[in-house]
Motif scaffolding. Structure first.
Motif, PDB file in Angstrom:
ATOM      1  N   UNK A 149      10.400   9.672  -1.644  1.00 56.60           N
ATOM      2  CA  UNK A 149       9.188   9.043  -1.148  1.00 56.60           C
ATOM      3  C   UNK A 149       9.516   7.756  -0.376  1.00 56.60           C
ATOM      4  N   UNK A 150       8.479   7.160   0.231  1.00 53.53           N
ATOM      5  CA  UNK A 150       8.655   5.966   1.061  1.00 53.53           C
ATOM      6  C   UNK A 150       8.072   4.739   0.390  1.00 53.53           C
ATOM      7  N   UNK A 151       8.522   3.579   0.838  1.00 49.04           N
ATOM      8  CA  UNK A 151       7.972   2.300   0.384  1.00 49.04           C
ATOM      9  C   UNK A 151       8.004   1.330   1.546  1.00 49.04           C
ATOM     10  N   UNK A 152       6.981   0.508   1.640  1.00 47.93           N
ATOM     11  CA  UNK A 152       6.914  -0.560   2.635  1.00 47.93           C
ATOM     12  C   UNK A 152       6.751  -1.870   1.870  1.00 47.93           C
ATOM     13  N   UNK A 153       7.735  -2.758   2.005  1.00 46.65           N
ATOM     14  CA  UNK A 153       7.763  -4.013   1.256  1.00 46.65           C
ATOM     15  C   UNK A 153       7.788  -5.198   2.215  1.00 46.65           C
ATOM     16  N   UNK A 154       7.263  -6.331   1.744  1.00 44.29           N
ATOM     17  CA  UNK A 154       7.310  -7.563   2.530  1.00 44.29           C
ATOM     18  C   UNK A 154       7.268  -8.751   1.591  1.00 44.29           C
ATOM     19  N   UNK A 155       7.987  -9.813   1.956  1.00 44.55           N
ATOM     20  CA  UNK A 155       7.971 -11.030   1.163  1.00 44.55           C
ATOM     21  C   UNK A 155       9.250 -11.824   1.346  1.00 44.55           C
TER      22      UNK A 155
END
Length: 404
Positions: free
Chosen positions: A289-295
């Motif tokens: 599966x995919x993940x989109x992260x930011x920080x």
């Protein structure tokens, strides 16, 4: 009768340079399990079977194995070509495959020839496969405007004509009218994973900008399909309902990070008494599966809130004011499957006070010039160690020049 609506397998596709074959194999195994467990009578595959006109050998092999598994599970297949497929290559051997229950429709001139399916309970359906229609070619051949909507209207007109002539089945049983089509329906929600099919534009590569891929010129109004019992659409990768009888199954896997929140699967279409009585979702959570992260990078590396993403393919955006040192290398210690890395400061990028040419003229020393270059290119000042190395290199260069 139960029909399984799927589309956009894109066999042979890569994702940011990473092969997807094993993920595709896993999700197609789940599809075959659905066929077996739910007693599916026929699988409707609405185009973009392959990702390109000349698919790699392992993608062809996977399709061959999957079709054989579907047949062994007791279902027939109706398959059409999409804008990614070569209609000629996909349609090769179609008449021979039809004898084993795999029906391929890639010729626009045969779209009004239905596949007559009979379910395990005696229900009947006339399934019409509309391959991807290239309006520039077919508009002239069919005597209509060379645009997607007039060409699709003509295709559906031919199907309605056949339905009218056919009437009920020969023994009086009604036929459900089911159509497969590959197009952009007006009002549909696209993503950056789809290739544009707007008139006059044909993109043949992946892009990150959704607006560059999904236009409006090629959109077809849903009203074109009024009166049909079910329309199984392909092309858009998100599963969605355009009308009660017109739906996209979406792709069985996410093919862009813009799809990472989408539940992937298909539709189970129930036919009874010559009509569609129920449509239900079926999910296939196969493949990575995919993940989109930011920080900030410290939070991304340390926070337990991001543990769910550790085994996923990741797009990560670091929001620190300065680009952290060895950011991608450090992130991959926790998220080994990072495919896309971005640096976007939370406060926005500061406008440079000087152009690089101005900074070059104003540098008080060679060392300031070189450390300024490092800062300009990577948006992070040189460290003390890097400054020392640059100073050593400059000194060595001066000594060599003096000895020349």
């Amino acid at each position: 009768m139960i029909l399984l609506h799927t589309s956009d397998w894109h066999l042979g596709r890569s994702f940011h340079g990473t092969g997807l074959l094993e993920s595709q194999r896993a999700v197609l195994d789940q599809l075959v399990s659905t066929v077996r467990e739910r007693g599916v009578d026929a699988v409707l595959l609405a185009g973009d079977v392959y990702d390109r006109a000349l698919p790699p050998a392992d993608a062809v092999r996977l399709l061959d194995q999957t079709l054989a598994a579907i047949h062994a599970a007791g279902a027939q297949v109706v398959m059409t070509s999409g804008n990614h497929d070569s209609a000629v290559r996909l349609g090769f051997g179609g008449p021979l495959m039809a004898a084993s229950g795999v029906h391929v429709r890639t010729d626009p001139e045969r779209l009004a020839e239905p596949i007559l399916l009979e379910g395990r309970d005696g229900e009947r359906a006339a399934v019409y496969g509309i391959p991807y229609l290239e309006p520039r070619h077919l508009g002239q051949a069919w005597g209509v405007e060379p645009h997607h909507t007039p060409v699709m209207r003509e295709a559906v007109r031919r199907i309605r004509e056949d339905l009218t002539a056919r009437g009920d089945d020969s023994d009086g049983r009604p036929l459900a009218a089911v159509v497969l089509a590959h197009l952009f329906a007006a009002g549909g929600h696209g993503s950056e994973g789809e290739r544009d099919i707007g008139e006059g534009r044909h993109l043949d590569c992946e892009a990150e900008d959704p607006e560059a891929l999904v236009g409006t010129l090629g959109q077809v109004p849903v009203s074109v399909f009024d009166g049909l019992d079910y329309v199984a659409l392909g092309h858009l990768h998100g599963r969605q309902r355009m009308a009660e009888h017109v739906r996209y199954s979406g792709s069985p896997l996410p093919y862009s990070f813009g799809e990472w929140r989408q539940d992937k699967g298909g539709w189970l279409v129930h036919v009874d008494g010559g009509a569609v009585t129920r449509v239900e979702e079926v999910d296939w959570p196969g493949g990575r599966q995919l993940a989109v992260l930011a920080g900030p990078i410290a939070e991304l590396l340390e926070s337990a809130e991001h543990a769910w993403a550790e085994d996923r393919w990741v797009q990560v955006t670091v929001t620190d004011d300065e680009r952290p040192e060895k950011a991608l290398e450090r992130l991959r210690t926790r998220f080994p499957h990072v495919l896309v890395f971005r640096h976007e400061p939370a406060g926005g990028r500061q406008e440079r006070q000087k152009t690089y040419a101005q900074a070059l003229r104003d540098a008080p020393s060679d060392l300031d010039l070189t450390t300024g270059f490092v800062h300009h290119v990577r948006e992070r000042a040189a460290t003390e160690q890097e400054t020392a190395l640059l100073e050593t290199a400059l000194t060595a260069a001066r000594d060599k020049e003096a000895q020349a």
